[in-house]
Design an enzyme around this catalytic site. Sequence first.
Site, short mmCIF file in Angstrom:
data_model
loop_
_atom_site.label_atom_id
_atom_site.label_comp_id
_atom_site.label_asym_id
_atom_site.label_seq_id
_atom_site.Cartn_x
_atom_site.Cartn_y
_atom_site.Cartn_z
N ASN A 1 0.82 -1.31 -0.04
CA ASN A 1 0.03 0.13 -0.12
C ASN A 1 0.85 1.21 -0.07
OD1 ASN A 1 -1.46 2.24 0.99
ND2 ASN A 1 -3.13 0.95 1.69
N ASP B 1 -0.22 4.48 -0.23
CA ASP B 1 -0.92 5.80 0.29
C ASP B 1 0.02 6.85 0.99
OD1 ASP B 1 -3.17 4.66 -0.62
OD2 ASP B 1 -3.92 4.07 1.37
N HIS B 2 0.86 6.10 1.92
CA HIS B 2 1.83 7.33 2.83
C HIS B 2 2.68 7.89 1.99
CE1 HIS B 2 -1.21 6.54 5.57
NE2 HIS B 2 -1.04 5.24 5.75
N ARG C 1 3.79 18.72 1.95
CA ARG C 1 4.34 19.95 1.56
C ARG C 1 3.54 20.39 0.39
NH1 ARG C 1 9.66 21.82 1.62
NH2 ARG C 1 9.80 21.54 3.73
N HIS D 1 -5.67 3.42 -1.22
CA HIS D 1 -7.15 3.92 -0.73
C HIS D 1 -7.42 5.28 -1.06
CE1 HIS D 1 -9.35 3.82 3.33
NE2 HIS D 1 -10.16 4.30 2.23
N ARG E 1 -9.55 7.88 -0.33
CA ARG E 1 -10.40 8.48 0.65
C ARG E 1 -11.30 9.30 0.17
NH1 ARG E 1 -8.70 6.44 5.94
NH2 ARG E 1 -10.54 7.67 6.86
N ARG F 1 -7.39 12.60 1.22
CA ARG F 1 -6.21 13.23 2.18
C ARG F 1 -4.96 12.29 1.84
NH1 ARG F 1 -7.59 10.13 7.88
NH2 ARG F 1 -9.57 10.92 7.19
N GLU G 1 -8.96 0.22 -2.82
CA GLU G 1 -9.61 0.42 -1.27
C GLU G 1 -10.66 1.43 -1.37
OE1 GLU G 1 -6.42 -1.54 1.46
OE2 GLU G 1 -6.90 0.46 1.86
N THR H 1 -6.97 6.47 10.56
CA THR H 1 -6.86 5.20 9.62
C THR H 1 -8.21 4.38 9.70
OG1 THR H 1 -5.48 3.26 8.98
CG2 THR H 1 -5.48 3.99 11.49
N THR H 2 -8.15 3.39 9.11
CA THR H 2 -9.30 2.68 9.00
C THR H 2 -9.46 1.86 10.32
OG1 THR H 2 -9.07 2.15 6.57
CG2 THR H 2 -10.79 0.85 7.72
N GLU I 1 -11.04 -9.50 3.63
CA GLU I 1 -9.61 -8.99 4.20
C GLU I 1 -9.93 -8.97 5.76
OE1 GLU I 1 -7.25 -6.40 2.09
OE2 GLU I 1 -6.25 -5.69 4.08
N HIS J 1 -3.44 -4.54 8.03
CA HIS J 1 -3.61 -3.43 9.02
C HIS J 1 -2.51 -3.43 10.13
CE1 HIS J 1 -5.07 0.25 10.74
NE2 HIS J 1 -5.91 0.56 9.78
N GLY J 2 -1.74 -2.62 10.19
CA GLY J 2 -0.76 -2.49 11.39
C GLY J 2 0.30 -3.54 11.25
N HIS K 1 1.60 1.33 5.99
CA HIS K 1 2.23 2.32 6.57
C HIS K 1 3.64 1.94 7.07
CE1 HIS K 1 2.96 5.07 10.36
NE2 HIS K 1 2.59 5.80 9.68
N1 PXP Z 1 -6.06 -3.23 4.29
C1 PXP Z 1 -6.77 -2.45 4.48
C2 PXP Z 1 -8.25 -2.86 4.02
C3 PXP Z 1 -6.54 -0.94 4.98
O1 PXP Z 1 -7.66 -0.24 4.93
C4 PXP Z 1 -5.27 -0.67 5.08
C5 PXP Z 1 -5.00 0.69 5.73
O2 PXP Z 1 -5.08 1.53 4.79
C6 PXP Z 1 -4.38 -1.83 5.10
C7 PXP Z 1 -4.57 -2.86 4.59
C8 PXP Z 1 -2.95 -1.36 5.24
O3 PXP Z 1 -2.55 -1.00 6.63
P1 PXP Z 1 -1.21 -0.38 7.24
O4 PXP Z 1 -0.94 0.92 6.39
O5 PXP Z 1 -1.62 0.03 8.72
O6 PXP Z 1 -0.26 -1.54 6.75
#
Ligand code: PXP
Length: 250
Positions: A13, A15-16, A24, A49, A51, A55, A76, A106-107, A157, A200-201, A223
């Site tokens: 992922n 996103d970050h 910035r 993702h 959103r 963001r 996502e 976060t989710t 998931e 997640h996490g 993340h």
């Molecule tokens: N899976 C889903 C469905 C999520 O919403 C997220 C967070 O956007 C992740 C995985 C990834 O989570 P993390 O960024 O904490 O690794």
Amino acid sequence: MVADGSRLRLGVNIDHVATLRNARGGADPDPLRAALLAQQAGADGITIHLREDRRHIRDTDVDAVMAGVQIPVNLEMAATEEMQRIALAHRPHAVCLVPERREERTTEGGLNVAGDDNRLRDYITPLREAGSRVSLFIAADEVQVEAAARIGAPVIELHVGAYAEYCAEGNDAARDVELRKLFAAAALGKEFGLEVHAGHGLNFTNVGPIAAIPEVVELNIGHFLIGEAVFIGLEAAIHEMRRQMNLARL
Ligand code: PXP
């Protein structure tokens, strides 16, 4: 340990990378560049993702990633009309429906499929017809797994956020309770014929027990990998994550 040694897929992922860019303004760092690097480093898919408040990644990032990467893209999104239109325009390999509240960082929880089954059944039908594998991000809860199967979603998931938090707190007893729920939900998902993912996490130290759940075929991780990339680079972070995942499946 998993007897068949089957290879677990890793969805990265990105996103970050967009979070950092947006802090910035301007164009750097570029999420597409991260996606291409992840692809080169052996990621099996790219997860993004979009959103509702944009963001992290934006619509132009979705366009760029969809056009630029060769590996499957997992989009996502919240189950809204706007997101459905975007997904139908892009037809990504996978669409993962997540709950979304504007104020959350976060989710935070899983989707309440059981409480919204008729709407979600109708919502996923055109996405499935367009060829996207629809996945529902749910808690490790028997009622939600059953509801996901009932409405015809091919993939779930499992939200492993609570497990990850207990790992971080060093609360071994609560962690083990979560882990047992995750093992049971994954087994039930497979019994219902669902493909099971988790995310997640996750990080290098907590990924092992999740990667060892035999029914889980894909992990989505963001993340931690992007944060670790600051120190060791994205490729090295992905390689180490892959190594930890493989170790759990020896
Ligand atoms: N899976 C889903 C469905 C999520 O919403 C997220 C967070 O956007 C992740 C995985 C990834 O989570 P993390 O960024 O904490 O690794």
